[in-house]
Design an enzyme around this catalytic site. Sequence first.
Site, PDB file in Angstrom:
ATOM      1  N   GLU A   1      76.211  13.847  14.136  1.00 57.83           N
ATOM      2  CA  GLU A   1      77.672  13.805  14.191  1.00 57.83           C
ATOM      3  C   GLU A   1      78.292  15.038  14.855  1.00 57.83           C
ATOM      4  OE1 GLU A   1      79.001  11.077  13.657  1.00 57.83           O
ATOM      5  OE2 GLU A   1      77.691   9.999  12.290  1.00 57.83           O
TER       6      GLU A   1
ATOM      7  N   GLU B   1      84.224  11.635  14.585  1.00 58.97           N
ATOM      8  CA  GLU B   1      82.867  12.144  14.349  1.00 58.97           C
ATOM      9  C   GLU B   1      82.891  13.348  13.396  1.00 58.97           C
ATOM     10  OE1 GLU B   1      80.466  10.342  15.119  1.00 58.97           O
ATOM     11  OE2 GLU B   1      80.914   9.294  16.965  1.00 58.97           O
TER      12      GLU B   1
ATOM     13  N   HIS C   1      82.899  11.977  10.058  1.00 54.57           N
ATOM     14  CA  HIS C   1      81.549  11.532   9.698  1.00 54.57           C
ATOM     15  C   HIS C   1      80.674  12.731   9.311  1.00 54.57           C
ATOM     16  CE1 HIS C   1      82.082   7.694  12.354  1.00 54.57           C
ATOM     17  NE2 HIS C   1      82.942   7.763  11.341  1.00 54.57           N
TER      18      HIS C   1
ATOM     19  N   GLU D   1      75.680   6.856  20.768  1.00 55.44           N
ATOM     20  CA  GLU D   1      76.120   6.024  19.641  1.00 55.44           C
ATOM     21  C   GLU D   1      75.016   5.065  19.198  1.00 55.44           C
ATOM     22  OE1 GLU D   1      78.982   6.274  17.866  1.00 55.44           O
ATOM     23  OE2 GLU D   1      79.534   7.981  19.111  1.00 55.44           O
TER      24      GLU D   1
ATOM     25  N   GLU E   1      79.350   3.491  14.343  1.00 54.53           N
ATOM     26  CA  GLU E   1      78.623   3.797  15.585  1.00 54.53           C
ATOM     27  C   GLU E   1      78.645   2.582  16.515  1.00 54.53           C
ATOM     28  OE1 GLU E   1      77.969   6.838  15.948  1.00 54.53           O
ATOM     29  OE2 GLU E   1      77.766   7.558  13.908  1.00 54.53           O
TER      30      GLU E   1
ATOM     31  N   HIS F   1      82.093   2.393  18.065  1.00 54.06           N
ATOM     32  CA  HIS F   1      82.250   3.417  19.106  1.00 54.06           C
ATOM     33  C   HIS F   1      81.519   3.006  20.381  1.00 54.06           C
ATOM     34  CE1 HIS F   1      82.893   6.694  15.804  1.00 54.06           C
ATOM     35  NE2 HIS F   1      83.901   5.854  15.889  1.00 54.06           N
TER      36      HIS F   1
END
Length: 189
Positions: free
Chosen positions: A35, A64, A67, A135, A165, A168
Amino acid sequence: MWIYEKKLQYPVRVSTCNPKLAKFLVEQYGGADGELAAALRYLNQRYTIPEKVMGLLTDIGTEEFAHLEMIATMIYKLTKDATPEQLKEAGLGDHYVGHDSALYYTNASGVPFTTSYITAKGDPIADLYEDIAAEEKARATYQWIIDMSDDVDLNDSLRFLREREIVHSQRFREAVEILKEERDRKKIF
């Protein structure tokens, strides 16, 4: 400008103390496809990307960091009641000797974070393909950690991260198509 809410993006619950699982999660904290690397990569790339997709890199880059906060919370909860002997048995003895229970940016093997993880070519489409790959690698890593975990509560949060993910990756794929159309229309980059 960011607005910080003092709550995690998604709740993190842990069933039991599990330093071995925490060791695996360290990969997503300070590893090449973790991350921190993703956040820094996207927030750096945004300066050389067309404005049409600059906001996307900013949005995902800041997410991120959220995360990263979740991963840090997971690691903390998995190790907070661990004894030095349990940490040693889990392969975290070296970490304990150097950092006690403090988080430190390394991968699961203990290799320190390096800025060589952060890629930026300056070609918008090349950078976005790198972002898609990042990702997808993160998604795969989350799945493998889930496969190694028997903690139902933790797996719920890990599934949330895995799904983000995927989202993204899809958004970066859409951005590639937008830029390819623009490139072909205007004959740029």
